[in-house]
Scaffold this motif. Structure first.
Motif, mmCIF file in Angstrom:
data_model
loop_
_atom_site.group_PDB
_atom_site.id
_atom_site.type_symbol
_atom_site.label_atom_id
_atom_site.label_comp_id
_atom_site.label_asym_id
_atom_site.label_seq_id
_atom_site.Cartn_x
_atom_site.Cartn_y
_atom_site.Cartn_z
ATOM 1 N N ILE A 141 30.350 42.861 48.355
ATOM 2 C CA ILE A 141 30.347 44.173 47.823
ATOM 3 C C ILE A 141 30.274 43.846 46.343
ATOM 4 O O ILE A 141 31.389 43.499 45.642
ATOM 5 N N LYS A 142 29.221 43.834 45.650
ATOM 6 C CA LYS A 142 29.021 43.296 44.259
ATOM 7 C C LYS A 142 29.895 44.002 43.111
ATOM 8 O O LYS A 142 30.250 43.132 42.187
ATOM 9 N N TRP A 143 30.119 45.193 43.375
ATOM 10 C CA TRP A 143 30.795 45.881 42.322
ATOM 11 C C TRP A 143 32.265 45.695 42.510
ATOM 12 O O TRP A 143 33.004 46.303 41.363
ATOM 13 N N LEU A 144 32.955 45.292 43.601
ATOM 14 C CA LEU A 144 34.343 45.365 43.842
ATOM 15 C C LEU A 144 35.231 44.457 42.966
ATOM 16 O O LEU A 144 36.002 45.030 42.288
ATOM 17 N N MET A 145 34.926 43.160 43.201
ATOM 18 C CA MET A 145 35.366 42.359 42.168
ATOM 19 C C MET A 145 35.577 42.415 40.969
ATOM 20 O O MET A 145 36.420 42.358 40.039
ATOM 21 N N PRO A 146 34.504 42.740 40.148
ATOM 22 C CA PRO A 146 34.311 43.111 38.647
ATOM 23 C C PRO A 146 35.028 44.484 38.367
ATOM 24 O O PRO A 146 35.960 44.341 37.444
ATOM 25 N N ASN B 274 45.056 37.018 32.966
ATOM 26 C CA ASN B 274 44.320 35.945 33.255
ATOM 27 C C ASN B 274 43.690 35.977 34.845
ATOM 28 O O ASN B 274 42.667 35.215 35.013
ATOM 29 N N SER B 275 44.224 36.628 35.590
ATOM 30 C CA SER B 275 43.815 36.681 37.014
ATOM 31 C C SER B 275 42.371 37.596 36.721
ATOM 32 O O SER B 275 41.467 37.211 37.372
ATOM 33 N N GLY B 276 42.445 38.434 35.842
ATOM 34 C CA GLY B 276 41.100 39.251 35.940
ATOM 35 C C GLY B 276 39.886 38.517 35.013
ATOM 36 O O GLY B 276 38.878 38.668 35.551
ATOM 37 N N LEU B 277 40.332 37.664 34.049
ATOM 38 C CA LEU B 277 39.506 36.816 33.467
ATOM 39 C C LEU B 277 38.901 35.855 34.451
ATOM 40 O O LEU B 277 37.919 35.423 34.387
ATOM 41 N N ASN B 278 39.726 35.490 35.332
ATOM 42 C CA ASN B 278 39.465 34.338 36.386
ATOM 43 C C ASN B 278 38.287 34.902 37.161
ATOM 44 O O ASN B 278 37.305 34.212 37.662
ATOM 45 N N LYS B 279 38.468 36.222 37.472
ATOM 46 C CA LYS B 279 37.450 36.728 38.271
ATOM 47 C C LYS B 279 35.931 36.980 37.710
ATOM 48 O O LYS B 279 34.853 36.680 38.452
ATOM 49 N N PHE B 280 35.972 36.938 36.381
ATOM 50 C CA PHE B 280 34.619 36.878 35.705
ATOM 51 C C PHE B 280 34.126 35.577 35.567
ATOM 52 O O PHE B 280 32.974 35.318 35.644
#
Length: 125
Positions: free
Chosen positions: A49-54, A19-25
């Motif tokens: 940092i564009k690549w960090l959160m994904p 859920n936390s990961g999907l919320n980041k997207f």
């Protein structure tokens, strides 16, 4: 009995991570209004940092799915471990209000690692 408790906890843990990961997207959960300004600055810096959160989101999703499945639980615990360390350290240093849930999840992760230690021993030898 202990195995059933661990199974339920790891499924819930895995669902929380997914859920936390999907919320980041997809940003479907609103950010709390009362977030400290320092935390907002940190998240703003992460967004530059564009690549960090994904990457973190992908780690949460993959680790969450792996830890929820009993056969791949050991791998999932190792995949999610650095993310859990980051969550706990962040809350200890910048946002103490959320440290309790972070520590609970971290302890579940440690429990899984301890329970699955026989699967890691061949890497250490």
């Amino acid at each position: 009995m202990k195995n059933k408790i661990l199974l339920v906890l790891t499924i819930l843990f895995g669902l929380m991570m997914v859920n936390s990961g999907l919320n980041k997207f997809f940003n479907y959960m609103p950010m709390p209004e009362d977030m400290p300004e320092e935390t907002m600055k940190i998240f703003g810096a992460f967004m530059t940092i564009k690549w960090l959160m994904p990457l973190i989101a992908l780690g949460e999703i993959v680790g969450g799915v792996l830890i929820a499945i009993p056969k791949t639980r050991a791998l999932g615990a190792i995949v999610i471990f650095p993310i859990m360390v980051g969550i706990v350290v962040h809350h200890l240093t910048h946002d103490p209000a959320g440290v309790v849930i972070g520590l609970i999840l971290f302890l579940i992760n440690i429990w899984v690692i301890i329970e699955e230690k026989n699967r890691y021993m061949h890497m250490i030898k």
